[in-house]
Write a protein that holds these residues in place. Structure first.
Motif, PDB file in Angstrom:
ATOM      1  N   GLN A  33       0.796  -1.224   0.000  1.00 49.34           N
ATOM      2  CA  GLN A  33       0.000   0.000   0.000  1.00 49.34           C
ATOM      3  C   GLN A  33       0.829   1.275   0.000  1.00 49.34           C
ATOM      4  O   GLN A  33       2.005   1.295   0.355  1.00 49.34           O
ATOM      5  N   GLU A  34       0.167   2.370  -0.349  1.00 50.03           N
ATOM      6  CA  GLU A  34       0.721   3.718  -0.161  1.00 50.03           C
ATOM      7  C   GLU A  34       0.591   4.114   1.316  1.00 50.03           C
ATOM      8  O   GLU A  34       0.142   3.326   2.146  1.00 50.03           O
ATOM      9  N   TYR A  74      -6.823  11.086   0.104  1.00 51.60           N
ATOM     10  CA  TYR A  74      -5.656  11.604  -0.616  1.00 51.60           C
ATOM     11  C   TYR A  74      -5.584  13.121  -0.463  1.00 51.60           C
ATOM     12  O   TYR A  74      -5.832  13.877  -1.404  1.00 51.60           O
ATOM     13  N   PHE A 118       4.000   0.839  -3.751  1.00 52.58           N
ATOM     14  CA  PHE A 118       3.749   2.198  -4.210  1.00 52.58           C
ATOM     15  C   PHE A 118       3.969   3.172  -3.059  1.00 52.58           C
ATOM     16  O   PHE A 118       3.512   2.936  -1.938  1.00 52.58           O
ATOM     17  N   CYS A 119       4.656   4.311  -3.338  1.00 56.88           N
ATOM     18  CA  CYS A 119       4.829   5.352  -2.322  1.00 56.88           C
ATOM     19  C   CYS A 119       5.575   4.762  -1.121  1.00 56.88           C
ATOM     20  O   CYS A 119       6.666   4.215  -1.285  1.00 56.88           O
ATOM     21  N   TRP A 120       5.038   4.865   0.082  1.00 58.41           N
ATOM     22  CA  TRP A 120       5.650   4.211   1.249  1.00 58.41           C
ATOM     23  C   TRP A 120       5.877   2.728   0.970  1.00 58.41           C
ATOM     24  O   TRP A 120       6.914   2.155   1.315  1.00 58.41           O
ATOM     25  N   GLY A 195       3.097   9.925  -7.046  1.00 61.93           N
ATOM     26  CA  GLY A 195       1.782   9.320  -7.157  1.00 61.93           C
ATOM     27  C   GLY A 195       1.216   9.336  -8.559  1.00 61.93           C
ATOM     28  O   GLY A 195      -0.010   9.241  -8.729  1.00 61.93           O
ATOM     29  N   CYS A 198      -1.702   6.867  -9.743  1.00 61.81           N
ATOM     30  CA  CYS A 198      -2.988   6.762  -9.041  1.00 61.81           C
ATOM     31  C   CYS A 198      -4.017   7.713  -9.643  1.00 61.81           C
ATOM     32  O   CYS A 198      -3.853   8.940  -9.566  1.00 61.81           O
TER      33      CYS A 198
END
Length: 224
Positions: A33-34, A74, A118-120, A195, A198
């Motif tokens: 996950q993000e 978001y 993704f992301c984190w 991002g 997304c």
């Protein structure tokens, strides 16, 4: 469409996860996950991988270590809370949940499992590649913080994707990763921000997303 399941990590922590696809799928992935949790976007990614690419996918709810069933918006408030939750979870505990997800796929007969973050989750995917031997391939999209641990060598083929206009990940970080890990495949999308993959974020960039997706699928095709 996928569904929620419950898994148990090696330290007996019980956590939720989103599962898509079936055990007879040709390939298996853990999706990370993000900073916003198991959002509709992350679930849609899992569904797409299962329905259109033939994957069996598990996405662990990493926030369950700090706060269960948390999905954040978001926006700045969502990011602020996500960062606060992240800081309450030890990296080793994150990896315990990620590897438990891989082992669940192993039990379904998948001997080679990939990880996609993704992301984190991009940073977590990198650490899963460098600090465990549970994955046959790893891909990270706009993973912040990878530069600071890029001295750690992945145990599997690894591919990274960054936005050239990402305000959270400076070009100096990308240069550091290239210098420390020349064996890692790195792509930079000049007009894309953080991002960019997304659709629910203002930074969504369809051409960059589509190209990164194609490269990701080709990479997993080669290594899984």
């Amino acid at each position: 469409m996928g569904h929620m399941i419950s898994l148990t990590a090696s330290d007996t922590h019980h956590f939720s996860a989103y599962e898509a696809g079936t055990p007879d799928a040709k390939r298996a992935l853990v999706v990370i996950q993000e900073i916003f949790g198991l959002t509709d976007h992350i679930r849609a990614v899992c569904d797409e991988l299962a329905e259109h690419h033939g994957y069996h996918v598990i996405a662990p709810a990493l926030f369950d270590r700090a706060e269960r069933d948390t999905v954040l918006p978001y926006d700045d408030a969502g990011m602020k809370k996500g960062l606060a939750l992240k800081d309450r979870i030890a990296p080793d505990d994150l990896l315990a949940d990620v590897t438990a997800s891989a082992h669940a796929l192993n039990r379904h007969g998948h001997t080679r499992v990939g990880v996609l973050g993704f992301c984190w989750g991009g940073l977590v995917a990198w650490e899963a590649a460098t600090r465990t031997r549970d994955f046959a391939a790893a891909v990270a999209w706009y993973g912040g913080g990878i530069a600071s641990v890029s001295h750690e060598k992945p145990h599997c083929p690894t591919q990274l994707h960054f936005g050239g206009e990402d305000a959270h990940i400076p070009h100096t970080d990308i240069a550091t990763i290239r210098e420390n890990r020349p064996e890692v495949e790195i792509f930079v999308y000049d007009d894309a921000g953080h991002g960019f993959g997304c659709e629910d974020r203002p930074s969504f960039n369809k051409p960059a997303r589509d190209l990164a997706h194609a490269r990701t699928m080709a990479f997993f095709d080669r290594h899984l």
